[in-house]
Design a protein around this motif. Structure first.
Motif, PDB file in Angstrom:
ATOM      1  N   ASP A  42      45.508 -12.889  -5.613  1.00  0.00           N
ATOM      2  CA  ASP A  42      46.483 -13.826  -5.062  1.00  0.00           C
ATOM      3  C   ASP A  42      46.243 -13.972  -3.568  1.00  0.00           C
ATOM      4  O   ASP A  42      46.567 -13.084  -2.792  1.00  0.00           O
ATOM      5  CB  ASP A  42      47.909 -13.325  -5.330  1.00  0.00           C
ATOM      6  N   LEU A  43      45.634 -15.110  -3.203  1.00  0.00           N
ATOM      7  CA  LEU A  43      45.383 -15.409  -1.791  1.00  0.00           C
ATOM      8  C   LEU A  43      46.290 -16.565  -1.391  1.00  0.00           C
ATOM      9  O   LEU A  43      46.084 -17.694  -1.844  1.00  0.00           O
ATOM     10  CB  LEU A  43      43.924 -15.794  -1.570  1.00  0.00           C
ATOM     11  N   PRO A  44      47.282 -16.329  -0.558  1.00  0.00           N
ATOM     12  CA  PRO A  44      48.261 -17.375  -0.227  1.00  0.00           C
ATOM     13  C   PRO A  44      47.719 -18.375   0.796  1.00  0.00           C
ATOM     14  O   PRO A  44      48.171 -18.429   1.933  1.00  0.00           O
ATOM     15  CB  PRO A  44      49.424 -16.568   0.350  1.00  0.00           C
ATOM     16  N   VAL A  45      46.740 -19.150   0.388  1.00  0.00           N
ATOM     17  CA  VAL A  45      46.114 -20.074   1.340  1.00  0.00           C
ATOM     18  C   VAL A  45      47.043 -21.215   1.736  1.00  0.00           C
ATOM     19  O   VAL A  45      46.821 -21.876   2.741  1.00  0.00           O
ATOM     20  CB  VAL A  45      44.811 -20.653   0.766  1.00  0.00           C
ATOM     21  N   ASN A 102      48.203 -28.922  11.349  1.00  0.00           N
ATOM     22  CA  ASN A 102      46.860 -28.400  11.619  1.00  0.00           C
ATOM     23  C   ASN A 102      46.321 -27.526  10.498  1.00  0.00           C
ATOM     24  O   ASN A 102      45.160 -27.118  10.524  1.00  0.00           O
ATOM     25  CB  ASN A 102      46.857 -27.593  12.928  1.00  0.00           C
ATOM     26  N   MET A 103      47.189 -27.241   9.527  1.00  0.00           N
ATOM     27  CA  MET A 103      46.772 -26.366   8.450  1.00  0.00           C
ATOM     28  C   MET A 103      46.313 -27.122   7.208  1.00  0.00           C
ATOM     29  O   MET A 103      45.683 -26.546   6.327  1.00  0.00           O
ATOM     30  CB  MET A 103      47.926 -25.424   8.055  1.00  0.00           C
ATOM     31  N   SER A 104      46.623 -28.408   7.130  1.00  0.00           N
ATOM     32  CA  SER A 104      46.328 -29.173   5.916  1.00  0.00           C
ATOM     33  C   SER A 104      44.852 -29.139   5.549  1.00  0.00           C
ATOM     34  O   SER A 104      44.467 -28.849   4.413  1.00  0.00           O
ATOM     35  CB  SER A 104      46.785 -30.624   6.095  1.00  0.00           C
ATOM     36  N   GLN A 105      43.992 -29.455   6.549  1.00  0.00           N
ATOM     37  CA  GLN A 105      42.553 -29.455   6.285  1.00  0.00           C
ATOM     38  C   GLN A 105      42.067 -28.038   5.999  1.00  0.00           C
ATOM     39  O   GLN A 105      41.228 -27.811   5.122  1.00  0.00           O
ATOM     40  CB  GLN A 105      41.808 -30.041   7.481  1.00  0.00           C
ATOM     41  N   GLU A 106      42.610 -27.074   6.736  1.00  0.00           N
ATOM     42  CA  GLU A 106      42.222 -25.678   6.536  1.00  0.00           C
ATOM     43  C   GLU A 106      42.572 -25.213   5.125  1.00  0.00           C
ATOM     44  O   GLU A 106      41.792 -24.496   4.482  1.00  0.00           O
ATOM     45  CB  GLU A 106      42.947 -24.804   7.571  1.00  0.00           C
ATOM     46  N   ILE A 107      43.741 -25.633   4.642  1.00  0.00           N
ATOM     47  CA  ILE A 107      44.175 -25.246   3.301  1.00  0.00           C
ATOM     48  C   ILE A 107      43.200 -25.752   2.252  1.00  0.00           C
ATOM     49  O   ILE A 107      42.839 -25.043   1.306  1.00  0.00           O
ATOM     50  CB  ILE A 107      45.593 -25.771   3.024  1.00  0.00           C
ATOM     51  N   GLU A 108      42.753 -26.996   2.408  1.00  0.00           N
ATOM     52  CA  GLU A 108      41.786 -27.558   1.465  1.00  0.00           C
ATOM     53  C   GLU A 108      40.499 -26.744   1.454  1.00  0.00           C
ATOM     54  O   GLU A 108      39.921 -26.457   0.405  1.00  0.00           O
ATOM     55  CB  GLU A 108      41.491 -29.016   1.829  1.00  0.00           C
TER      56      GLU A 108
END
Length: 297
Positions: free
Chosen positions: A249-252, A226-232
């Motif tokens: 440094d934002l650890p997205v 569920n995080m893949s699209q959010e990461i993009e």
């Protein structure tokens, strides 16, 4: 000397005292003497306490060389994993490298191979597994990390590490992701390798380093679907954030890691300039959106 013992040890302690009182000391106390001539009892603390209490002479066998000490212990006593690691830790604390330990003590002096040590620790490997471990140059400490993998999957894991030329740190990162996936999905490692996203990476013609990075990304996406699209989305927002003179440094693409903003300055004027840039950054709507999404994850 103040020594405390658990209540269950008192009976054995008393029996040992009666024995030493009747027969005196049979085996010497093993003592290590450091560069400052401080003595450390390696084996025989109970006997030392009792002999002092009985006012009897204490026979010691002393060592000033840690490798000689380890060789003596391994050669003269039953090897237990806890004892082995205690000595390895002591050696490494004294800046003696692991390869020196094996070559100088285990191989040369005791005529034991690394495989013999695994056997002593009740680790049984096939010829294939042994060859894989040798090619990976894997230490016992690292090896023990992978015990969580089922034995039938172990060779496949090692083959994967070898196929992408993964070093120790990369192996650790990959294993953490793999182990989490195996627990979450309740599948074997071989079944995980059959996943289309993983298989496509491993069967690709990418260079080993690129293949390893792609594999990490695919494993992460499987671990956090569920995080893949959010990461993009977060990555796109992060790229829009302007940070003049500031390191942001934002650890997205990672979990449970703090965001960091850092900067350097030589004098007050430069500090004032960086603080103004920081104030400007804090009003950036893209930054606010990224931080809100990370916080509400």
């Amino acid at each position: 000397m103040n020594t405390k013992y658990h209540i269950s040890q008192l009976k054995k302690f008393k029996n040992l005292e009666l024995s030493l009182e009747k027969t005196n000391q049979i085996e010497p106390i093993i003592v290590f003497i450091d560069s400052e001539n401080k003595e450390y009892i390696v084996d025989g603390i109970k006997r030392t306490v009792i002999l002092e209490k009985l006012n009897k002479k204490i026979e010691k066998k002393t060592f000033k060389d840690l490798l000689n000490l380890l060789a003596f212990v391994l050669d003269s006593k039953e090897i237990h994993e806890s004892s082995l690691w205690k000595f390895f830790h002591l050696l490494k604390e004294n800046n003696i490298k692991e390869e020196e330990i094996f070559s100088s003590v285990i191989k040369a002096r005791l005529k034991l191979s690394i495989r013999d040590i695994w056997k002593a620790l009740e680790i049984n490997f096939s010829e294939k597994t042994y060859n894989l471990l040798t090619q990976l140059n894997m230490s016992i400490k690292e090896l023990i990390t992978y015990y969580q993998v089922e034995s039938e999957d172990f060779d496949s894991l090692l083959e994967l590490f070898l196929s992408i030329n993964a070093n120790k740190n990369n192996r650790k990162d990959l294993f953490n992701l793999i182990n989490e996936l195996l627990k979450i999905k309740k599948i074997s490692f071989k079944d995980l390798l059959k996943d289309s996203s993983i298989d496509s990476v491993l069967s690709s013609n990418l260079q080993k380093n690129d293949k390893m990075n792609s594999l990490k990304k695919s494993l992460f996406n499987l671990r956090n679907p569920n995080m893949s699209q959010e990461i993009e989305q977060l990555t796109a927002l992060k790229n829009k954030i302007k940070t003049p003179g500031l390191k942001l440094d934002l650890p997205v693409d990672k979990e449970s890691i703090r965001s960091n903003i850092s900067f350097q300055f030589k004098n007050f004027k430069e500090l004032e300039k960086k603080v103004n840039a920081l104030n400007k950054l804090l009003s950036d709507e893209n930054l606010k959106e990224v931080l809100n999404q990370i916080e509400n994850r």
